[in-house]
Design a protein around this motif. Structure first.
Motif, short mmCIF file in Angstrom:
data_model
loop_
_atom_site.label_atom_id
_atom_site.label_comp_id
_atom_site.label_asym_id
_atom_site.label_seq_id
_atom_site.Cartn_x
_atom_site.Cartn_y
_atom_site.Cartn_z
N ILE A 15 0.99 -1.37 0.08
CA ILE A 15 0.02 0.10 -0.01
C ILE A 15 0.72 1.35 0.06
O ILE A 15 0.46 2.26 -0.85
CB ILE A 15 -0.95 0.16 1.16
CG1 ILE A 15 -1.91 -1.20 1.10
CG2 ILE A 15 -1.62 1.26 1.24
CD1 ILE A 15 -2.90 -1.21 2.35
N ALA A 16 1.98 1.08 0.74
CA ALA A 16 2.98 2.12 0.86
C ALA A 16 3.54 2.65 -0.71
O ALA A 16 3.66 3.99 -0.98
CB ALA A 16 3.93 2.35 1.84
N THR A 17 3.80 1.59 -1.13
CA THR A 17 4.56 1.70 -2.36
C THR A 17 3.55 2.11 -3.58
O THR A 17 3.93 3.22 -4.48
CB THR A 17 5.23 0.59 -2.88
OG1 THR A 17 4.29 -0.71 -3.03
CG2 THR A 17 6.13 0.05 -2.04
N MET A 18 2.43 1.93 -3.45
CA MET A 18 1.27 2.37 -4.39
C MET A 18 0.79 3.67 -3.85
O MET A 18 0.23 4.38 -4.86
CB MET A 18 0.00 1.34 -4.39
CG MET A 18 0.38 -0.12 -4.87
SD MET A 18 -0.81 -1.10 -4.72
CE MET A 18 -2.29 -0.46 -5.49
N SER A 19 1.07 4.17 -2.82
CA SER A 19 0.47 5.81 -2.30
C SER A 19 1.69 6.63 -2.79
O SER A 19 1.16 7.70 -2.95
CB SER A 19 0.54 5.76 -0.89
OG SER A 19 -0.46 4.73 -0.69
N PHE A 20 2.76 6.26 -3.12
CA PHE A 20 3.87 7.43 -3.43
C PHE A 20 4.24 7.17 -5.07
O PHE A 20 4.50 6.10 -5.37
CB PHE A 20 4.98 7.29 -2.53
CG PHE A 20 4.49 7.57 -1.27
CD1 PHE A 20 4.38 8.85 -0.45
CD2 PHE A 20 4.50 6.56 -0.45
CE1 PHE A 20 4.12 9.23 0.84
CE2 PHE A 20 4.06 6.87 1.03
CZ PHE A 20 3.85 7.96 1.38
N PRO A 21 4.36 8.17 -5.55
CA PRO A 21 4.81 8.25 -7.16
C PRO A 21 6.24 7.59 -7.15
O PRO A 21 7.20 7.91 -6.34
CB PRO A 21 4.53 9.37 -7.69
CG PRO A 21 4.82 10.18 -6.58
CD PRO A 21 4.02 9.51 -5.36
N ALA A 22 6.63 6.80 -8.28
CA ALA A 22 8.08 6.26 -8.34
C ALA A 22 8.58 7.44 -9.33
O ALA A 22 7.96 7.77 -10.27
CB ALA A 22 8.03 5.09 -9.05
N PHE A 23 10.04 7.88 -8.96
CA PHE A 23 10.62 8.73 -9.87
C PHE A 23 11.79 8.26 -10.38
O PHE A 23 12.54 7.16 -9.90
CB PHE A 23 11.41 10.05 -8.93
CG PHE A 23 10.25 10.72 -8.08
CD1 PHE A 23 9.51 11.75 -8.98
CD2 PHE A 23 9.58 10.48 -7.10
CE1 PHE A 23 8.79 12.63 -8.40
CE2 PHE A 23 8.59 11.20 -6.49
CZ PHE A 23 7.97 12.49 -7.19
N ALA A 24 12.10 8.33 -11.68
CA ALA A 24 13.17 7.81 -12.46
C ALA A 24 14.36 8.35 -12.12
O ALA A 24 14.64 9.27 -11.53
CB ALA A 24 13.06 7.99 -14.01
N ALA A 25 15.39 7.46 -12.07
CA ALA A 25 16.67 8.36 -11.73
C ALA A 25 17.16 9.27 -12.59
O ALA A 25 16.79 9.36 -13.73
CB ALA A 25 17.74 6.87 -11.94
N ARG A 26 17.69 10.51 -11.99
CA ARG A 26 18.18 11.33 -12.62
C ARG A 26 19.19 11.09 -13.41
O ARG A 26 20.12 10.61 -13.01
CB ARG A 26 18.37 12.52 -11.73
CG ARG A 26 18.74 13.76 -12.24
CD ARG A 26 18.95 14.98 -11.17
NE ARG A 26 18.02 14.78 -10.03
CZ ARG A 26 17.98 15.73 -9.10
NH1 ARG A 26 19.06 16.51 -8.98
NH2 ARG A 26 17.37 15.35 -8.10
N PRO A 27 19.25 11.34 -14.97
CA PRO A 27 20.21 10.81 -15.97
C PRO A 27 21.46 11.73 -15.68
O PRO A 27 21.30 12.81 -15.21
CB PRO A 27 19.57 11.07 -17.19
CG PRO A 27 18.75 12.13 -17.01
CD PRO A 27 17.88 11.90 -15.76
N THR A 28 22.65 11.41 -16.04
CA THR A 28 23.84 11.87 -15.98
C THR A 28 23.80 12.89 -16.90
O THR A 28 23.50 12.68 -18.09
CB THR A 28 24.95 10.93 -16.18
OG1 THR A 28 25.14 9.97 -15.02
CG2 THR A 28 26.35 11.80 -16.10
N PRO A 29 24.09 14.38 -16.78
CA PRO A 29 24.11 15.58 -17.52
C PRO A 29 25.06 14.99 -18.92
O PRO A 29 26.00 14.26 -18.84
CB PRO A 29 24.91 16.43 -17.20
CG PRO A 29 24.50 16.33 -15.59
CD PRO A 29 24.50 14.69 -15.47
#
Length: 344
Positions: free
Chosen positions: A16-30
């Motif tokens: 439930i906790a994982t479904m309640s919070f959005p997943a963010f993709a890893a920030r790509p290297t510049p």
């Protein structure tokens, strides 16, 4: 049993906790390095018939702030900057130089992010456009490229220095990324052949033939056209002169050909037109005819024309009467005499 229920409850709570919070993709290297340079690729293709050779060429590009993306005008998004900054002076013009090529080549030019004067995080749009030149045989890139610069922070650490990411997009298909600029040089050939026919045609005689090439309107020929006629020869770019009536550049050469001889002109830029015209030999009783076409437009293949010179026919004085009229008359006389004798 209690442990199983407790474990199941923990798993359910975690789900439930994982479904309640959005997943963010890893920030790509510049992908813009420490030198701040964005590299853009230019491909130069060479196609056509025999001995093709693209002339040396410098291609010019312009970088301008703003772009049209799927019909919408874009400048800057998701930024405290309300307008896209003006670029540094003299930083909008770019060039790529190629030497003469007999096969495909690749070159690059760079855009320095520092010259974009970006000082705030955000997404910035730019249009990179090739400036068409007037070299005959060269197709220039008709569609611009969209350069998207994202300015932001590579991580959430203490460093407040902006990092940069770049995306290079096709202006017609925005999702098509990293497509290079492409130019193509196309050249063809022209083959002229000589035939001599007739009982009195001199097969050792050399006939003068004028070949005139005309560049497409608004184009300049920078290619060197090569051919072999009494040695290796060429038509250099400097040989073309402006026809003030048509406002087009022309070059004319005269070649000599005897029976079964031919000359082939190579590396003629596409869309150049030609006219093959033999000089007048009517006083020597030669009649010239042209097979195929004495004029046409060069493409990426070999065009050809054959000039046939006819002199004399099959009527030759051999000292023998070949006409049957005298024999017919003699037979008539004999027949008449025979009829007279019979009637008596």
């Amino acid at each position: 049993m209690k442990l199983k229920k407790l474990f199941a409850g923990v798993v359910a709570a975690a789900m439930i906790a994982t479904m309640s919070f959005p997943a963010f993709a890893a920030r790509p290297t510049p992908n813009v390095g420490a030198n701040g340079l964005v590299t853009i690729t230019k491909n130069y293709k060479v196609v056509g018939s025999e001995e093709k050779k693209a002339p040396a060429e410098t291609f010019n590009f312009t970088v301008t702030p703003g772009a049209t993306v799927n019909g919408a005008e874009k400048t800057v998004e998701k930024s405290e900057a309300t307008t896209i900054p003006a670029m540094a002076a003299n930083s909008d013009e770019k060039t790529v130089a190629f030497t003469a090529l007999t096969e495909d080549g690749t070159g690059t030019f760079t855009v320095d992010v520092a010259n974009l004067n970006i000082t705030k995080p955000g997404i910035y749009y730019y249009t990179v456009t090739e400036t068409p030149s007037n070299t005959a045989g060269v197709d220039y890139a008709a569609d611009p490229m969209i350069m998207v610069i994202t300015a932001g922070y590579a991580d959430d650490g203490e460093d407040s220095t902006l990092s940069y990411w770049v995306g290079l997009h096709d202006s017609k298909e925005f999702n098509n990324k990293n497509k290079p600029f492409e130019n193509t040089y196309t050249a063809g050939s022209l083959k002229v052949t000589k035939k001599v026919t007739g009982s009195l045609g001199n097969k050792d005689k050399k006939f003068n033939i004028d070949v005139t090439f005309t560049a497409p309107a608004g184009k300049t020929v920078k290619s060197t056209i090569t051919y072999v006629n009494n040695g290796e020869k060429s038509i250099a770019p400097a040989a073309w002169t402006l026809n003030t009536t048509t406002n087009q550049y022309e070059a004319t050469v005269t070649v000599e050909l005897a029976h079964k001889g031919f000359v082939q002109f190579n590396n003629i830029p596409k869309d150049v037109t030609y006219i093959v015209e033999e000089q007048d030999y009517s006083r020597e009783e030669y009649t010239a005819t042209y097979e195929d076409s004495k004029s046409g437009t060069i493409a990426n293949d070999v065009k050809s024309t054959t000039i046939t010179n006819q002199r004399g026919d099959d009527t030759i004085d051999t000292g023998v009467i070949l006409d049957n009229a005298p024999y017919t008359l003699m037979l008539a006389v004999v027949a008449g005499g025979a009829m007279t004798l019979v009637s008596k």
